[in-house]
Motif scaffolding. Structure first.
Motif, PDB file in Angstrom:
ATOM      1  N   ASP A 441       0.827  -1.199   0.000  1.00 19.08           N
ATOM      2  CA  ASP A 441       0.000   0.000   0.000  1.00 19.08           C
ATOM      3  C   ASP A 441       0.865   1.254   0.000  1.00 19.08           C
ATOM      4  N   PHE A 442       1.977   1.196   0.716  1.00 20.89           N
ATOM      5  CA  PHE A 442       2.851   2.365   0.804  1.00 20.89           C
ATOM      6  C   PHE A 442       3.493   2.674  -0.548  1.00 20.89           C
ATOM      7  N   TRP A 443       3.865   1.633  -1.303  1.00 20.30           N
ATOM      8  CA  TRP A 443       4.395   1.861  -2.651  1.00 20.30           C
ATOM      9  C   TRP A 443       3.331   2.491  -3.544  1.00 20.30           C
ATOM     10  N   ARG A 444       2.079   2.098  -3.359  1.00 22.90           N
ATOM     11  CA  ARG A 444       0.995   2.702  -4.130  1.00 22.90           C
ATOM     12  C   ARG A 444       0.852   4.188  -3.777  1.00 22.90           C
ATOM     13  N   VAL A 445       0.993   4.509  -2.488  1.00 23.07           N
ATOM     14  CA  VAL A 445       0.949   5.902  -2.050  1.00 23.07           C
ATOM     15  C   VAL A 445       2.033   6.706  -2.760  1.00 23.07           C
ATOM     16  N   LEU A 446       3.235   6.153  -2.821  1.00 26.10           N
ATOM     17  CA  LEU A 446       4.347   6.825  -3.492  1.00 26.10           C
ATOM     18  C   LEU A 446       4.044   7.060  -4.967  1.00 26.10           C
ATOM     19  N   LYS A 447       3.471   6.052  -5.604  1.00 23.10           N
ATOM     20  CA  LYS A 447       3.155   6.190  -7.029  1.00 23.10           C
ATOM     21  C   LYS A 447       2.200   7.353  -7.254  1.00 23.10           C
ATOM     22  N   VAL A 448       1.165   7.428  -6.422  1.00 24.53           N
ATOM     23  CA  VAL A 448       0.182   8.493  -6.578  1.00 24.53           C
ATOM     24  C   VAL A 448       0.795   9.854  -6.310  1.00 24.53           C
ATOM     25  N   ALA A 449       1.557   9.967  -5.218  1.00 23.72           N
ATOM     26  CA  ALA A 449       2.100  11.257  -4.808  1.00 23.72           C
ATOM     27  C   ALA A 449       3.213  11.752  -5.725  1.00 23.72           C
ATOM     28  N   VAL A 450       3.958  10.826  -6.324  1.00 24.93           N
ATOM     29  CA  VAL A 450       5.118  11.211  -7.131  1.00 24.93           C
ATOM     30  C   VAL A 450       4.817  11.194  -8.622  1.00 24.93           C
ATOM     31  N   VAL A 451       4.214  10.118  -9.120  1.00 24.34           N
ATOM     32  CA  VAL A 451       4.044   9.948 -10.560  1.00 24.34           C
ATOM     33  C   VAL A 451       2.877  10.753 -11.112  1.00 24.34           C
ATOM     34  N   THR A 452       1.782  10.858 -10.340  1.00 23.96           N
ATOM     35  CA  THR A 452       0.611  11.585 -10.842  1.00 23.96           C
ATOM     36  C   THR A 452       0.913  13.039 -11.181  1.00 23.96           C
ATOM     37  N   PRO A 453       1.578  13.823 -10.297  1.00 28.06           N
ATOM     38  CA  PRO A 453       1.915  15.195 -10.687  1.00 28.06           C
ATOM     39  C   PRO A 453       2.919  15.241 -11.838  1.00 28.06           C
ATOM     40  N   LEU A 454       3.792  14.235 -11.915  1.00 25.57           N
ATOM     41  CA  LEU A 454       4.813  14.218 -12.962  1.00 25.57           C
ATOM     42  C   LEU A 454       4.206  14.000 -14.334  1.00 25.57           C
ATOM     43  N   SER A 455       3.225  13.089 -14.407  1.00 22.47           N
ATOM     44  CA  SER A 455       2.593  12.766 -15.697  1.00 22.47           C
ATOM     45  C   SER A 455       1.147  12.363 -15.436  1.00 22.47           C
ATOM     46  N   PRO A 456       0.211  13.312 -15.426  1.00 19.64           N
ATOM     47  CA  PRO A 456      -1.165  13.016 -15.018  1.00 19.64           C
ATOM     48  C   PRO A 456      -1.945  12.130 -15.971  1.00 19.64           C
ATOM     49  N   GLU A 457      -1.622  12.144 -17.258  1.00 21.46           N
ATOM     50  CA  GLU A 457      -2.449  11.428 -18.213  1.00 21.46           C
ATOM     51  C   GLU A 457      -2.090   9.952 -18.339  1.00 21.46           C
ATOM     52  N   LYS A 458      -0.813   9.611 -18.188  1.00 18.15           N
ATOM     53  CA  LYS A 458      -0.397   8.212 -18.277  1.00 18.15           C
ATOM     54  C   LYS A 458       0.953   8.043 -17.589  1.00 18.15           C
ATOM     55  N   VAL A 459       1.261   6.808 -17.260  1.00 17.45           N
ATOM     56  CA  VAL A 459       2.550   6.527 -16.615  1.00 17.45           C
ATOM     57  C   VAL A 459       3.664   6.743 -17.629  1.00 17.45           C
ATOM     58  N   PRO A 460       4.667   7.565 -17.312  1.00 15.50           N
ATOM     59  CA  PRO A 460       5.753   7.814 -18.265  1.00 15.50           C
ATOM     60  C   PRO A 460       6.685   6.620 -18.369  1.00 15.50           C
ATOM     61  N   ARG A 461       7.523   6.601 -19.386  1.00 14.94           N
ATOM     62  CA  ARG A 461       8.511   5.530 -19.535  1.00 14.94           C
ATOM     63  C   ARG A 461       9.900   6.011 -19.116  1.00 14.94           C
ATOM     64  N   ASP A 462      10.059   7.338 -18.930  1.00 19.16           N
ATOM     65  CA  ASP A 462      11.341   7.908 -18.521  1.00 19.16           C
ATOM     66  C   ASP A 462      11.198   8.516 -17.120  1.00 19.16           C
ATOM     67  N   PHE A 463      11.957   7.992 -16.161  1.00 17.16           N
ATOM     68  CA  PHE A 463      11.865   8.450 -14.775  1.00 17.16           C
ATOM     69  C   PHE A 463      13.144   9.137 -14.306  1.00 17.16           C
ATOM     70  N   SER A 464      13.919   9.637 -15.267  1.00 17.20           N
ATOM     71  CA  SER A 464      15.181  10.282 -14.906  1.00 17.20           C
ATOM     72  C   SER A 464      14.957  11.525 -14.051  1.00 17.20           C
ATOM     73  N   THR A 465      13.781  12.181 -14.198  1.00 16.05           N
ATOM     74  CA  THR A 465      13.509  13.393 -13.424  1.00 16.05           C
ATOM     75  C   THR A 465      13.381  13.115 -11.927  1.00 16.05           C
ATOM     76  N   LEU A 466      13.181  11.859 -11.557  1.00 16.43           N
ATOM     77  CA  LEU A 466      13.048  11.517 -10.138  1.00 16.43           C
ATOM     78  C   LEU A 466      14.399  11.297  -9.462  1.00 16.43           C
ATOM     79  N   LYS A 467      15.472  11.304 -10.230  1.00 15.92           N
ATOM     80  CA  LYS A 467      16.784  10.999  -9.654  1.00 15.92           C
ATOM     81  C   LYS A 467      17.166  12.006  -8.572  1.00 15.92           C
TER      82      LYS A 467
END
Length: 478
Positions: A441-467
């Motif tokens: 559940d905690f990993w799901r929380v991270l996905k929502v909090a981090v990935v959703t603002p980064l790319s709201p329409e779909k999951v991106p394939r490049d996550f270099s911005t999170l480094k």
């Protein structure tokens, strides 16, 4: 399991009709047993009364009950209604119902459906009976024959044609099976007026010599793009190498073509594992029919099932690996993609598919995934106002039909999770203490909090911005 296909020939008209009648009665017995099992009847009761009803010996009846039970369990596993199973094939039955064909075309379709419905017989092997009692392979001077028990100590002998002159190995293999007295199962099927036999024996695999002692190869099969991602890790879980194997041939084409290339790609994976001397780790998936249940849902489940038969490919990898004495480890696939994209994709600058294969490999070694401290600190720094702002942002996006409603549920769960932790300065450093949430559940929380603002329409394939966030803890940088 080794299966050898052969055609039954040299049957006179009387003997052929006798065998066809036996197949018809056995098929009726199997359908009858299926309906009685649906009603809750016991196998022992059915085995006692069905021989008289269908004029079959107890072995044939027991095999019919076994097949009926297998069909019933298969329907349940696929999420289908057992009461809607159509013997003879649903697709053919629906075509017949449409009445869009007339004359010879309609009759030909009807015959195909009747053959699939009534032209079946299955006989299990028995070690104590030196192979198979009801359908036995017999080797004579003038060829190889199948002796079929048609009732009351009467037998029909049909010659087996298992290969052409340039390919006689299959018939030689059948002769070896007959002479070794090992148990083998026989299934008869009627196709285009001809009777075909399928001989199946359990394959004996060599001793496992390549284990996870020196590390593993993690495998992640992706529906989009159509490829296999693999990673090589050492015994401690460190990433050594990785790669992708494109599978364009499995997107379209005939059934036989896809089957050929599934074996081809399975051979490639096993070749990599053999050369590197490492075990193989794959996902243990149970993909349900229509995408309603299982590990995936909706479009992804349908694409996996229709485009390249995910489970079939994994099964071939397991079979080939066992033949080479390579250990195959199956792991729970839950959250491997989320963990890979958030933890290892920005860390190693690899795609989320390679990262998912890396998580699968580490899971096969029994390693646990610790949540990075900087992610915990990031969540700890989020204010209630920021959470509410994120929630409203997602709501607006859902209204604009850019996001699916499930993402709104995820963000609500994320907010509920963080608010349940209280307001202590160190609240996220031990996020699961005193809560009903799991590590997943905690990993799901991270996905929502981090990935959703980064790319709201779909999951991106490049996550270099999170480094920067993951390594250096930079989360206030616009």
């Amino acid at each position: 399991m080794i299966v050898i296909q052969a055609k039954l020939i040299s049957l006179n008209q009387e003997d052929k009709q006798t065998v066809l009648d036996l197949m018809r009665r056995w098929s009726s017995c199997m359908r009858f047993a299926y309906n009685r099992l649906l009603e809750g009847e016991k196998r022992a009761d059915l085995k006692r009364k069905l021989p008289q009803v269908f004029n079959l010996n107890s072995r044939y009846v027991d095999d019919a009950i076994m097949k009926a039970r297998s069909t019933l369990e298969s329907a349940k596993e696929l999420g289908k209604s057992p009461r809607k199973v159509i013997f003879g094939g649903k697709k053919l039955f629906r075509k017949l119902q449409k009445h869009h064909l007339n004359g010879k075309a309609y009759e030909k379709l009807k015959i195909r459906w009747q053959e699939k419905r009534k032209g079946n017989l299955y006989s299990r092997g028995d070690k104590s009976k030196k192979g198979n009692l009801n359908t036995r392979i017999e080797v004579r001077k003038n060829g190889t024959f199948l002796r079929i028990n048609v009732g009351e100590r009467k037998y029909v002998y049909a010659r087996i044609e298992a290969g052409y002159k340039k390919n006689k190995r299959r018939e030689e293999l059948l002769q070896e099976i007959a002479e070794s007295n090992i148990p083998y199962s026989v299934e008869l099927k009627l196709k285009n007026g001809n009777i075909y036999a399928y001989f199946a024996i359990e394959e004996k695999y060599p001793e496992i010599k390549i284990t996870k002692e020196k590390g593993v190869i993690g495998i992640d099969i992706n529906a989009y793009p159509d490829n296999i991602s693999w990673t090589e890790v050492d015994e401690k879980g460190n990433l050594i190498s990785y790669g992708n194997i494109p599978m364009p041939e499995l997107v379209s084409g005939s059934k036989d073509k896809k089957e050929y290339f599934r074996w081809h790609y399975a051979h490639e994976i096993v070749k990599i594992a053999k050369e590197k001397g490492k075990a193989i780790v794959i996902e243990k998936l149970d993909i349900k029919e229509k995408g309603k249940k299982g590990d995936f849902s909706g479009r992804k489940s349908r694409r996996i099932r229709h485009n390249f038969s995910y489970k079939s490919l994994l099964s071939k990898i397991k079979t080939l690996a066992k033949r080479e004495g390579i250990e195959v480890i199956e792991v729970d696939p839950s959250y491997t993609s989320i963990i890979g994209m958030l933890k290892y994709s920005p860390q190693y600058m690899i795609t989320k598919d390679i990262a998912a294969a890396y998580v699968i490999a580490r899971r096969g070694l029994g390693l646990q995934e610790k949540i990075p401290d900087n992610y915990m600190k990031f969540l700890n720094a989020l204010t209630v106002e920021e959470l509410e702002e994120l929630k409203e942002y997602v709501k607006k996006t859902v209204r604009n039909k850019k996001l699916k409603k499930k993402h709104l549920k995820e963000i609500k769960k994320a907010i509920e999770f963080l608010q349940s932790l209280g307001s202590e300065p160190e609240r996220v450093l031990k996020p699961l203490d005193g809560t009903s949430f799991s590590a997943h559940d905690f990993w799901r929380v991270l996905k929502v909090a981090v990935v959703t603002p980064l790319s709201p329409e779909k999951v991106p394939r490049d996550f270099s911005t999170l480094k920067g966030l993951l390594i250096q803890g930079k989360w206030r940088d616009p």
